[in-house]
Design an enzyme around this catalytic site. Structure first.
Site, PDB file in Angstrom:
ATOM      1  CB  SER A 132      -0.820  -0.527   1.054  1.00 38.72           C
ATOM      2  OG  SER A 132      -1.862  -1.105   1.100  1.00 38.72           O
ATOM      3  CD  GLU A 247      -1.929  -9.958   2.224  1.00 34.18           C
ATOM      4  OE1 GLU A 247      -1.249  -9.844   1.481  1.00 34.18           O
ATOM      5  OE2 GLU A 247      -2.119  -8.848   3.331  1.00 34.18           O
TER       6      GLU A 247
END
Length: 378
Positions: A132, A247
Protein backbone atom coordinates in the site's frame (compact mmCIF):
# COMPACT_ATOMS: atom_id res chain seq x y z
CA UNK A 1 -17.63 -22.48 -5.05
CA UNK A 2 -18.87 -26.07 -5.23
CA UNK A 3 -17.53 -28.43 -2.57
CA UNK A 4 -17.38 -32.07 -1.64
CA UNK A 5 -17.00 -33.58 1.84
CA UNK A 6 -13.35 -34.20 1.01
CA UNK A 7 -12.90 -30.46 0.47
CA UNK A 8 -14.47 -29.29 3.72
CA UNK A 9 -13.64 -31.98 6.26
CA UNK A 10 -10.32 -33.10 7.75
CA UNK A 11 -8.96 -36.59 7.21
CA UNK A 12 -7.81 -38.82 10.06
CA UNK A 13 -4.19 -37.86 9.37
CA UNK A 14 -5.07 -34.18 9.38
CA UNK A 15 -7.01 -34.53 12.63
CA UNK A 16 -3.94 -36.20 14.17
CA UNK A 17 -1.86 -33.15 13.23
CA UNK A 18 -4.50 -30.91 14.81
CA UNK A 19 -4.23 -32.88 18.08
CA UNK A 20 -0.43 -32.71 17.95
CA UNK A 21 -0.49 -28.91 17.65
CA UNK A 22 -2.98 -28.59 20.49
CA UNK A 23 -0.80 -30.73 22.76
CA UNK A 24 2.26 -28.67 21.86
CA UNK A 25 0.52 -25.38 22.64
CA UNK A 26 -0.89 -26.64 25.93
CA UNK A 27 2.62 -27.67 27.01
CA UNK A 28 4.56 -24.75 25.53
CA UNK A 29 2.10 -21.91 26.24
CA UNK A 30 -0.24 -23.03 29.01
CA UNK A 31 -3.18 -20.71 29.64
CA UNK A 32 -2.23 -18.08 32.20
CA UNK A 33 1.47 -18.18 31.32
CA UNK A 34 1.28 -15.53 28.56
CA UNK A 35 -0.91 -12.68 27.34
CA UNK A 36 -2.78 -14.05 24.29
CA UNK A 37 -3.28 -11.88 21.22
CA UNK A 38 -6.25 -11.47 18.92
CA UNK A 39 -5.48 -13.33 15.70
CA UNK A 40 -2.24 -12.68 13.90
CA UNK A 41 -1.20 -9.81 16.20
CA UNK A 42 -0.34 -12.12 19.05
CA UNK A 43 3.07 -10.53 19.62
CA UNK A 44 6.64 -11.36 18.60
CA UNK A 45 8.66 -14.16 20.11
CA UNK A 46 11.56 -15.32 17.89
CA UNK A 47 12.30 -18.21 20.24
CA UNK A 48 8.73 -19.49 19.91
CA UNK A 49 9.02 -19.18 16.11
CA UNK A 50 12.22 -21.25 16.19
CA UNK A 51 10.44 -23.94 18.22
CA UNK A 52 7.72 -24.12 15.57
CA UNK A 53 10.44 -24.39 12.94
CA UNK A 54 12.09 -27.28 14.80
CA UNK A 55 8.80 -29.16 14.50
CA UNK A 56 8.60 -28.44 10.78
CA UNK A 57 5.69 -26.05 11.21
CA UNK A 58 7.24 -23.12 9.33
CA UNK A 59 7.59 -23.32 5.57
CA UNK A 60 5.25 -26.29 5.72
CA UNK A 61 3.99 -26.16 2.16
CA UNK A 62 7.39 -25.24 0.65
CA UNK A 63 8.88 -28.12 -1.36
CA UNK A 64 11.66 -29.93 0.51
CA UNK A 65 14.13 -29.22 -2.32
CA UNK A 66 13.62 -25.50 -1.64
CA UNK A 67 14.22 -25.78 2.09
CA UNK A 68 10.65 -26.36 3.26
CA UNK A 69 8.83 -29.23 4.92
CA UNK A 70 7.15 -30.43 1.72
CA UNK A 71 3.73 -30.71 3.32
CA UNK A 72 0.38 -29.40 2.10
CA UNK A 73 -1.44 -26.07 2.30
CA UNK A 74 -4.16 -27.85 4.24
CA UNK A 75 -1.66 -29.01 6.86
CA UNK A 76 -0.42 -25.44 7.18
CA UNK A 77 -4.05 -24.32 7.51
CA UNK A 78 -4.47 -26.70 10.45
CA UNK A 79 -1.35 -25.45 12.25
CA UNK A 80 -2.21 -21.78 11.67
CA UNK A 81 -5.79 -22.24 12.82
CA UNK A 82 -4.61 -23.72 16.12
CA UNK A 83 -1.95 -21.03 16.67
CA UNK A 84 -4.46 -18.23 16.11
CA UNK A 85 -7.13 -19.91 18.17
CA UNK A 86 -4.62 -20.06 21.03
CA UNK A 87 -3.55 -16.40 20.65
CA UNK A 88 0.07 -17.50 20.16
CA UNK A 89 2.91 -15.01 19.41
CA UNK A 90 3.25 -15.50 15.64
CA UNK A 91 4.27 -12.06 14.42
CA UNK A 92 8.01 -12.75 14.07
CA UNK A 93 7.55 -15.31 11.31
CA UNK A 94 4.05 -14.45 10.09
CA UNK A 95 4.59 -12.62 6.78
CA UNK A 96 7.72 -14.57 5.88
CA UNK A 97 6.08 -17.95 6.42
CA UNK A 98 2.70 -17.10 4.89
CA UNK A 99 3.76 -15.23 1.76
CA UNK A 100 7.45 -14.59 1.23
CA UNK A 101 8.70 -18.17 1.36
CA UNK A 102 6.02 -19.50 -1.05
CA UNK A 103 6.65 -16.66 -3.49
CA UNK A 104 10.44 -17.10 -3.44
CA UNK A 105 10.07 -20.86 -3.74
CA UNK A 106 7.99 -20.28 -6.87
CA UNK A 107 9.66 -17.27 -8.50
CA UNK A 108 13.00 -16.81 -6.74
CA UNK A 109 16.47 -17.78 -7.91
CA UNK A 110 18.35 -20.67 -6.27
CA UNK A 111 20.51 -18.10 -4.49
CA UNK A 112 17.43 -16.22 -3.20
CA UNK A 113 15.97 -19.47 -1.89
CA UNK A 114 19.23 -20.33 -0.13
CA UNK A 115 19.60 -16.83 1.28
CA UNK A 116 16.00 -16.24 2.40
CA UNK A 117 13.80 -19.35 2.31
CA UNK A 118 16.13 -21.52 4.38
CA UNK A 119 16.36 -19.04 7.30
CA UNK A 120 12.62 -18.29 7.05
CA UNK A 121 11.87 -21.98 7.51
CA UNK A 122 14.25 -21.97 10.49
CA UNK A 123 12.40 -19.05 12.11
CA UNK A 124 15.44 -16.80 11.76
CA UNK A 125 14.21 -14.08 9.36
CA UNK A 126 11.29 -11.68 9.52
CA UNK A 127 9.70 -9.87 6.57
CA UNK A 128 7.24 -7.02 6.05
CA UNK A 129 5.14 -6.41 2.92
CA UNK A 130 5.59 -3.18 0.98
CA UNK A 131 2.37 -2.85 -1.00
CA UNK A 132 0.00 0.00 0.00
CA UNK A 133 1.00 3.61 -0.66
CA UNK A 134 -0.28 7.02 0.53
CA UNK A 135 -1.94 7.96 -2.78
CA UNK A 136 -2.85 4.45 -3.90
CA UNK A 137 -4.20 2.78 -0.77
CA UNK A 138 -4.65 -0.90 -1.56
CA UNK A 139 -5.24 -0.20 -5.29
CA UNK A 140 -1.94 -1.82 -6.17
CA UNK A 141 -2.15 -0.92 -9.87
CA UNK A 142 -1.72 2.71 -8.77
CA UNK A 143 1.56 2.32 -6.85
CA UNK A 144 3.99 5.15 -7.57
CA UNK A 145 7.18 3.84 -5.97
CA UNK A 146 9.64 3.73 -8.84
CA UNK A 147 12.75 1.67 -9.48
CA UNK A 148 15.12 2.96 -12.15
CA UNK A 149 17.72 0.64 -13.69
CA UNK A 150 21.30 1.58 -12.87
CA UNK A 151 24.56 -0.30 -13.13
CA UNK A 152 24.35 -3.63 -11.26
CA UNK A 153 20.94 -2.89 -9.78
CA UNK A 154 18.02 -0.51 -9.24
CA UNK A 155 17.63 2.92 -7.66
CA UNK A 156 14.36 3.05 -5.67
CA UNK A 157 12.35 6.09 -4.53
CA UNK A 158 8.91 6.07 -2.96
CA UNK A 159 6.85 5.58 0.18
CA UNK A 160 4.93 2.60 1.49
CA UNK A 161 2.31 2.92 4.20
CA UNK A 162 0.37 0.65 6.58
CA UNK A 163 3.39 -1.65 6.47
CA UNK A 164 2.78 -4.04 9.34
CA UNK A 165 5.81 -4.89 11.47
CA UNK A 166 8.36 -3.00 9.35
CA UNK A 167 9.92 -1.47 12.48
CA UNK A 168 10.77 -4.95 13.79
CA UNK A 169 11.46 -6.85 10.57
CA UNK A 170 14.69 -7.54 8.70
CA UNK A 171 13.52 -7.14 5.09
CA UNK A 172 10.49 -6.19 3.08
CA UNK A 173 9.41 -7.05 -0.42
CA UNK A 174 8.06 -4.13 -2.43
CA UNK A 175 5.86 -3.75 -5.48
CA UNK A 176 7.25 -0.91 -7.59
CA UNK A 177 6.97 0.57 -11.06
CA UNK A 178 9.85 -0.21 -13.42
CA UNK A 179 8.22 1.04 -16.64
CA UNK A 180 5.16 3.00 -17.73
CA UNK A 181 2.57 1.02 -19.65
CA UNK A 182 -0.96 1.78 -20.85
CA UNK A 183 -2.30 -1.02 -18.67
CA UNK A 184 -1.40 0.04 -15.10
CA UNK A 185 -1.06 -3.59 -14.07
CA UNK A 186 1.90 -3.91 -16.40
CA UNK A 187 5.33 -2.42 -15.78
CA UNK A 188 5.38 -3.48 -12.12
CA UNK A 189 8.19 -5.50 -10.54
CA UNK A 190 9.10 -6.76 -7.09
CA UNK A 191 12.31 -6.13 -5.19
CA UNK A 192 13.61 -7.34 -1.83
CA UNK A 193 14.74 -4.36 0.25
CA UNK A 194 16.89 -4.32 3.40
CA UNK A 195 14.84 -2.41 6.00
CA UNK A 196 18.09 -1.39 7.70
CA UNK A 197 19.75 -0.27 4.49
CA UNK A 198 20.93 3.22 3.54
CA UNK A 199 18.10 5.53 2.44
CA UNK A 200 15.35 3.53 4.18
CA UNK A 201 13.41 5.26 6.97
CA UNK A 202 10.78 3.42 9.00
CA UNK A 203 8.31 5.61 10.88
CA UNK A 204 5.87 3.76 13.20
CA UNK A 205 2.24 4.94 13.13
CA UNK A 206 0.69 4.98 16.57
CA UNK A 207 -2.61 3.12 16.78
CA UNK A 208 -5.61 3.80 19.01
CA UNK A 209 -4.36 1.48 21.74
CA UNK A 210 -0.91 3.07 21.82
CA UNK A 211 0.79 0.27 19.87
CA UNK A 212 2.61 0.93 16.59
CA UNK A 213 2.22 -2.15 14.44
CA UNK A 214 1.69 -0.12 11.23
CA UNK A 215 4.51 1.91 9.70
CA UNK A 216 5.30 4.38 6.97
CA UNK A 217 8.46 3.35 5.09
CA UNK A 218 10.17 5.92 2.89
CA UNK A 219 12.90 5.03 0.40
CA UNK A 220 15.21 7.75 -0.95
CA UNK A 221 17.72 6.69 -3.61
CA UNK A 222 17.86 3.19 -2.17
CA UNK A 223 20.16 0.92 -4.16
CA UNK A 224 18.87 -2.64 -4.65
CA UNK A 225 21.25 -5.05 -6.40
CA UNK A 226 20.09 -7.08 -9.40
CA UNK A 227 20.12 -10.30 -7.43
CA UNK A 228 17.27 -9.01 -5.24
CA UNK A 229 14.82 -8.70 -8.15
CA UNK A 230 12.12 -11.37 -7.73
CA UNK A 231 11.35 -13.21 -10.97
CA UNK A 232 11.22 -11.33 -14.26
CA UNK A 233 11.14 -7.56 -14.71
CA UNK A 234 7.51 -6.49 -15.19
CA UNK A 235 6.05 -9.66 -13.63
CA UNK A 236 5.15 -8.02 -10.31
CA UNK A 237 1.39 -7.92 -10.85
CA UNK A 238 1.00 -11.64 -11.56
CA UNK A 239 3.25 -12.47 -8.60
CA UNK A 240 1.19 -10.24 -6.38
CA UNK A 241 -2.10 -11.82 -7.45
CA UNK A 242 -0.68 -15.25 -6.59
CA UNK A 243 0.64 -13.99 -3.24
CA UNK A 244 -2.64 -12.44 -2.17
CA UNK A 245 -4.29 -15.85 -2.32
CA UNK A 246 -2.11 -16.80 0.64
CA UNK A 247 -2.85 -13.51 2.41
CA UNK A 248 -6.62 -13.29 2.02
CA UNK A 249 -8.10 -16.75 2.19
CA UNK A 250 -6.75 -18.13 5.49
CA UNK A 251 -8.23 -18.44 9.00
CA UNK A 252 -6.61 -15.16 10.07
CA UNK A 253 -9.48 -13.41 8.26
CA UNK A 254 -12.18 -14.71 10.58
CA UNK A 255 -10.44 -15.84 13.78
CA UNK A 256 -9.35 -12.48 15.22
CA UNK A 257 -12.16 -12.33 17.85
CA UNK A 258 -12.28 -16.11 18.47
CA UNK A 259 -10.38 -15.88 21.74
CA UNK A 260 -12.81 -13.21 22.90
CA UNK A 261 -15.73 -15.63 22.63
CA UNK A 262 -13.77 -18.52 24.12
CA UNK A 263 -12.89 -16.40 27.15
CA UNK A 264 -16.52 -15.27 27.48
CA UNK A 265 -17.62 -18.91 27.63
CA UNK A 266 -14.87 -19.71 30.13
CA UNK A 267 -15.96 -16.90 32.45
CA UNK A 268 -19.61 -18.04 32.24
CA UNK A 269 -19.03 -21.77 32.55
CA UNK A 270 -22.05 -22.05 34.83
CA UNK A 271 -24.41 -20.49 32.27
CA UNK A 272 -24.18 -17.85 29.56
CA UNK A 273 -26.66 -14.94 29.78
CA UNK A 274 -29.28 -15.10 27.02
CA UNK A 275 -28.12 -11.94 25.27
CA UNK A 276 -24.57 -13.26 24.96
CA UNK A 277 -25.82 -16.72 23.98
CA UNK A 278 -27.64 -15.32 20.96
CA UNK A 279 -24.49 -13.55 19.77
CA UNK A 280 -22.35 -16.65 20.28
CA UNK A 281 -24.85 -18.85 18.43
CA UNK A 282 -24.82 -16.56 15.38
CA UNK A 283 -21.02 -16.37 15.47
CA UNK A 284 -20.63 -20.15 15.68
CA UNK A 285 -22.75 -20.68 12.57
CA UNK A 286 -20.80 -18.02 10.67
CA UNK A 287 -17.44 -19.43 11.79
CA UNK A 288 -18.36 -22.90 10.61
CA UNK A 289 -19.34 -21.64 7.15
CA UNK A 290 -16.21 -19.51 6.74
CA UNK A 291 -13.95 -22.31 7.92
CA UNK A 292 -15.33 -24.53 5.18
CA UNK A 293 -14.65 -21.81 2.59
CA UNK A 294 -11.08 -21.34 3.81
CA UNK A 295 -10.42 -25.06 3.86
CA UNK A 296 -11.67 -25.30 0.27
CA UNK A 297 -9.18 -22.61 -0.73
CA UNK A 298 -6.32 -24.52 0.89
CA UNK A 299 -7.31 -27.65 -1.00
CA UNK A 300 -7.44 -25.69 -4.27
CA UNK A 301 -3.90 -24.41 -3.61
CA UNK A 302 -2.79 -28.01 -3.06
CA UNK A 303 -4.28 -28.89 -6.45
CA UNK A 304 -2.18 -26.16 -8.07
CA UNK A 305 -5.05 -23.72 -8.53
CA UNK A 306 -4.94 -19.98 -7.75
CA UNK A 307 -8.31 -19.15 -6.12
CA UNK A 308 -7.87 -15.36 -6.06
CA UNK A 309 -11.59 -14.53 -6.27
CA UNK A 310 -12.52 -17.05 -3.59
CA UNK A 311 -9.80 -15.67 -1.29
CA UNK A 312 -11.08 -12.12 -1.77
CA UNK A 313 -14.57 -13.37 -0.87
CA UNK A 314 -13.32 -14.96 2.37
CA UNK A 315 -11.43 -11.82 3.30
CA UNK A 316 -14.44 -9.58 2.65
CA UNK A 317 -16.97 -11.76 4.46
CA UNK A 318 -14.57 -12.75 7.23
CA UNK A 319 -13.33 -9.34 8.30
CA UNK A 320 -16.79 -7.77 8.18
CA UNK A 321 -18.03 -10.65 10.33
CA UNK A 322 -15.21 -10.02 12.80
CA UNK A 323 -16.17 -6.36 13.16
CA UNK A 324 -19.87 -7.15 13.52
CA UNK A 325 -19.14 -9.71 16.24
CA UNK A 326 -17.16 -7.17 18.26
CA UNK A 327 -19.98 -4.63 17.84
CA UNK A 328 -22.60 -7.19 18.94
CA UNK A 329 -20.59 -8.16 22.03
CA UNK A 330 -20.05 -4.50 22.82
CA UNK A 331 -23.80 -3.86 22.64
CA UNK A 332 -24.42 -6.62 25.18
CA UNK A 333 -21.52 -5.65 27.45
CA UNK A 334 -22.61 -1.98 27.47
CA UNK A 335 -20.64 -0.06 30.11
CA UNK A 336 -18.52 -3.07 31.05
CA UNK A 337 -15.84 -2.32 28.47
CA UNK A 338 -12.76 -1.08 30.30
CA UNK A 339 -9.06 -1.75 30.12
CA UNK A 340 -9.08 -4.71 32.45
CA UNK A 341 -6.73 -7.51 33.29
CA UNK A 342 -5.06 -8.70 30.06
CA UNK A 343 -6.55 -11.96 28.87
CA UNK A 344 -9.92 -11.43 30.60
CA UNK A 345 -13.08 -11.08 28.47
CA UNK A 346 -13.36 -7.38 29.23
CA UNK A 347 -9.67 -6.86 28.56
CA UNK A 348 -9.86 -8.70 25.24
CA UNK A 349 -13.04 -6.81 24.26
CA UNK A 350 -11.29 -3.54 25.07
CA UNK A 351 -8.41 -4.54 22.77
CA UNK A 352 -10.81 -5.70 20.04
CA UNK A 353 -12.75 -2.42 20.11
CA UNK A 354 -9.53 -0.47 19.58
CA UNK A 355 -8.07 -2.76 16.93
CA UNK A 356 -11.00 -3.97 14.84
CA UNK A 357 -11.15 -0.94 12.48
CA UNK A 358 -7.90 -2.27 10.97
CA UNK A 359 -9.26 -5.76 10.30
CA UNK A 360 -10.97 -4.74 7.04
CA UNK A 361 -7.99 -2.60 6.04
CA UNK A 362 -5.09 -5.04 6.20
CA UNK A 363 -4.85 -7.31 3.16
CA UNK A 364 -6.95 -5.01 0.94
CA UNK A 365 -9.92 -2.77 1.62
CA UNK A 366 -13.49 -3.97 1.21
CA UNK A 367 -13.95 -1.82 -1.90
CA UNK A 368 -10.94 -3.37 -3.66
CA UNK A 369 -12.00 -6.89 -2.66
CA UNK A 370 -15.50 -6.42 -4.06
CA UNK A 371 -14.05 -5.27 -7.37
CA UNK A 372 -12.03 -8.50 -7.52
CA UNK A 373 -15.06 -10.59 -6.58
CA UNK A 374 -17.19 -8.90 -9.24
CA UNK A 375 -14.62 -9.72 -11.92
CA UNK A 376 -14.72 -13.34 -10.83
CA UNK A 377 -18.50 -13.47 -11.26
CA UNK A 378 -18.41 -12.28 -14.89
Amino acid sequence: MSATARDTELTATELALQSEVREFLAAELPRGSFVPGLGMVGGRDPEFSRKLAQRGWLGMSIPAEHGGAGRSAVERFIVVEELLRWGAPVEHHWNADRQIAPILARYGTPEQRRRFVDPICAGELSFALGMSEPDAGSDLAAVATRAVKVERGWRVNGTKIWTSGAHESDWFIILCRTSDEEDRRQGLSRLIVDLHGEGVTVKPIEFLDGTSEFNEVSMVDVFVPDDLLVGEVGAGWSQNVAELVYERGGPERWLSPYLLVEQLLREHADGLPDAYAAVVADATAAWWAMRRLSLQIARKIDRGEAPAHESALVKDIGTRFEQKLVADLLDVAEQDVVEDEPGSFRGLLFAAVLNNPAWTLRGGTTEILRTIITRGLR
